[in-house]
Design an enzyme around this catalytic site. Structure first.
Site, mmCIF file in Angstrom:
data_model
loop_
_atom_site.group_PDB
_atom_site.id
_atom_site.type_symbol
_atom_site.label_atom_id
_atom_site.label_comp_id
_atom_site.label_asym_id
_atom_site.label_seq_id
_atom_site.Cartn_x
_atom_site.Cartn_y
_atom_site.Cartn_z
ATOM 1 N N LEU A 128 -5.174 -3.459 8.848
ATOM 2 C CA LEU A 128 -4.913 -4.393 9.603
ATOM 3 C C LEU A 128 -5.070 -5.941 9.066
ATOM 4 C CD1 LEU A 128 -6.364 -3.039 12.982
ATOM 5 C CD2 LEU A 128 -4.014 -3.037 12.301
ATOM 6 N N GLN A 135 0.563 6.414 -6.653
ATOM 7 C CA GLN A 135 -0.725 6.992 -6.031
ATOM 8 C C GLN A 135 -0.573 8.680 -6.446
ATOM 9 O OE1 GLN A 135 -1.978 7.592 -1.818
ATOM 10 N NE2 GLN A 135 -3.626 6.157 -2.543
ATOM 11 N N CYS A 189 3.389 7.146 2.924
ATOM 12 C CA CYS A 189 4.232 8.326 3.178
ATOM 13 C C CYS A 189 5.411 8.116 3.861
ATOM 14 C CB CYS A 189 3.247 9.533 3.552
ATOM 15 S SG CYS A 189 2.008 9.908 2.472
ATOM 16 N N ALA A 247 1.709 8.447 -1.683
ATOM 17 C CA ALA A 247 0.922 9.656 -2.229
ATOM 18 C C ALA A 247 1.772 10.660 -2.598
ATOM 19 C CB ALA A 247 -0.130 10.158 -0.894
ATOM 20 N N SER A 268 0.939 -1.100 -0.139
ATOM 21 C CA SER A 268 -0.030 0.007 -0.185
ATOM 22 C C SER A 268 0.842 1.107 0.000
ATOM 23 C CB SER A 268 -0.764 0.059 1.214
ATOM 24 O OG SER A 268 -2.149 0.789 0.958
ATOM 25 N N PRO A 269 0.413 2.362 -0.431
ATOM 26 C CA PRO A 269 1.109 3.528 -0.458
ATOM 27 C C PRO A 269 1.380 4.276 0.836
ATOM 28 C CG PRO A 269 -0.857 3.871 -1.528
ATOM 29 C CD PRO A 269 -0.940 2.496 -1.325
ATOM 30 N N TYR A 316 -8.570 13.967 1.917
ATOM 31 C CA TYR A 316 -7.744 14.752 1.059
ATOM 32 C C TYR A 316 -8.685 15.436 0.086
ATOM 33 C CZ TYR A 316 -3.691 12.737 3.582
ATOM 34 O OH TYR A 316 -2.858 12.260 4.618
#
Length: 366
Positions: free
Chosen positions: A310, A108, A34, A66, A31-32, A191
């Site tokens: 999770l 992303q 940061c 992101a 998953s992206p 966002y």
């Protein structure tokens, strides 16, 4: 567009997944996440090693964090960006190494809206309120801040909306040039696009506010424009928050309508998360707590989904895919703890271990 497979014959976690012209070697994705490690939005060796190690660890899909489409769209001054040719050049070796390790390179694209201009979380995450401290004026659908004490964002007029849409398209084209194989549009986690979607953050009275049709307009227009700019063989994902976890906010029923409309416009997969629009939401966090949203959208909107949240154990991920709740499983924190999680899953589920050749000859010796 690729549609979900028949649940009665749903494949397992370790089976390939083909979306348009791209095939993932398994249903495990990174998953992206940061990293807050950029200077002026540029990728550096940290991004190469961080993402490259997960690709070497056997994941089928590795998604860069992101990535802001404009400087004002960054969450923090340390965010990755893709608004110039220099950013394309910096990301090119990252995408190339992910592909070299046998994974599909994804990115992303994002704009933080009113949640921009903040210190990185490791520095507290508070808003940066003055240019002297490195901050900037944020943008949003309306002059409503994320926290009551935050500076008011600048409401976007129609020219600003058009400029942001074009910035997403331009960034998508740069991502293609850099060698990424999948684009994800970030419309989740409070966002900018999520801010337009939710009635809690969007009280506009023009074509981009009010009704569900109007609140969806910017996300749908942006996805449509990106789809038109991409090669036909290239998949397009959209990440959404399926619910705000607040009464009167964005919810699953609206998410199903949005997902159906996105699929009709050529979006291939909905990456289903939740929350983060408002700071006081009560979220019942538990293992796999967001998976039912992915399942409902997959079944009722007729579009492929990925599940997040999770997911930590191979058997848990296997059950999600094998039972047809989602087509792809994305892991974040667990991939930080264990970059080789995908190989551990292969070991646990009896699959062929996808070690890079530099390691494989040694670890397989008895």
């Amino acid at each position: 567009m690729t549609t979900p497979t028949d649940d009665s014959a749903a494949p397992g976690l370790l089976s390939p997944l083909t979306i348009r012209g791209v095939t993932l070697r398994n249903r495990i994705g990174v998953s992206p996440m940061c990293q807050y490690s950029s200077q002026d939005g540029l990728a550096d060796d940290w991004h190469l090693v961080h993402l490259g190690s997960r690709a070497a660890g056997g994941a089928g899909l590795v998604m860069a964090e992101a990535t802001a489409v404009t400087p004002r769209g960054r969450i923090s001054p340390g965010d990755l960006g893709l608004w110039s040719d220099a950013h394309t050049k910096a990301l090119t070796p990252v995408a190339a190494f992910i592909r070299r390790m046998g994974a599909v390179a994804a990115i992303q694209l994002a704009h933080a809206g009113r949640k921009a201009s903040c210190h990185p979380p490791l520095e507290g995450g508070a808003p940066i309120t003055t240019p002297e401290d490195g901050g900037w004026i944020t943008q949003a659908p309306c002059p409503l801040p994320f926290n009551a004490t935050d500076p008011l964002p600048e409401p976007m007029d129609l020219a600003a909306i058009q400029a942001v849409k074009q910035a997403f398209v331009d960034a998508a084209l740069r991502a293609v040039e850099a060698g990424f194989q999948v684009i994800e549009l970030h419309a989740a986690h409070g966002y900018l696009l999520h801010q337009f979607l939710s009635p809690l953050s969007n009280i506009r009275e023009d074509a981009y506010g009010g009704s569900l049709e109007n609140r969806m307009r910017l996300t749908l227009e942006t996805a449509t424009a990106i789809r038109a700019a991409l090669p036909e063989s290239m998949p397009l994902f959209v990440r959404i928050s399926a619910t705000d976890w607040v009464e009167g906010g964005w919810d699953l029923e609206q998410s199903i309508v949005l997902s159906r409309e996105l699929a009709a416009r050529g979006v291939d997969l909905i990456d289903v998360s939740s929350g983060a629009l408002v700071p006081d939401a009560k979220i019942p966090v538990a293992p796999g707590f967001q998976v039912p949203f992915a399942q409902a959208i997959r079944q009722r909107a007729g579009v492929m989904t990925s599940a997040v949240g999770l997911i930590t154990e191979p058997a848990q991920a296997q059950e999600i895919v094998e039972s047809g709740k989602a087509d792809l499983v994305l892991l974040a924190r667990e991939m930080l703890r264990e970059p080789y999680w995908a190989i551990k899953a292969q070991q646990a589920l009896g699959g062929q271990e996808a070690w890079p050749q530099q390691y494989g000859w040694a670890v397989k010796r008895r």
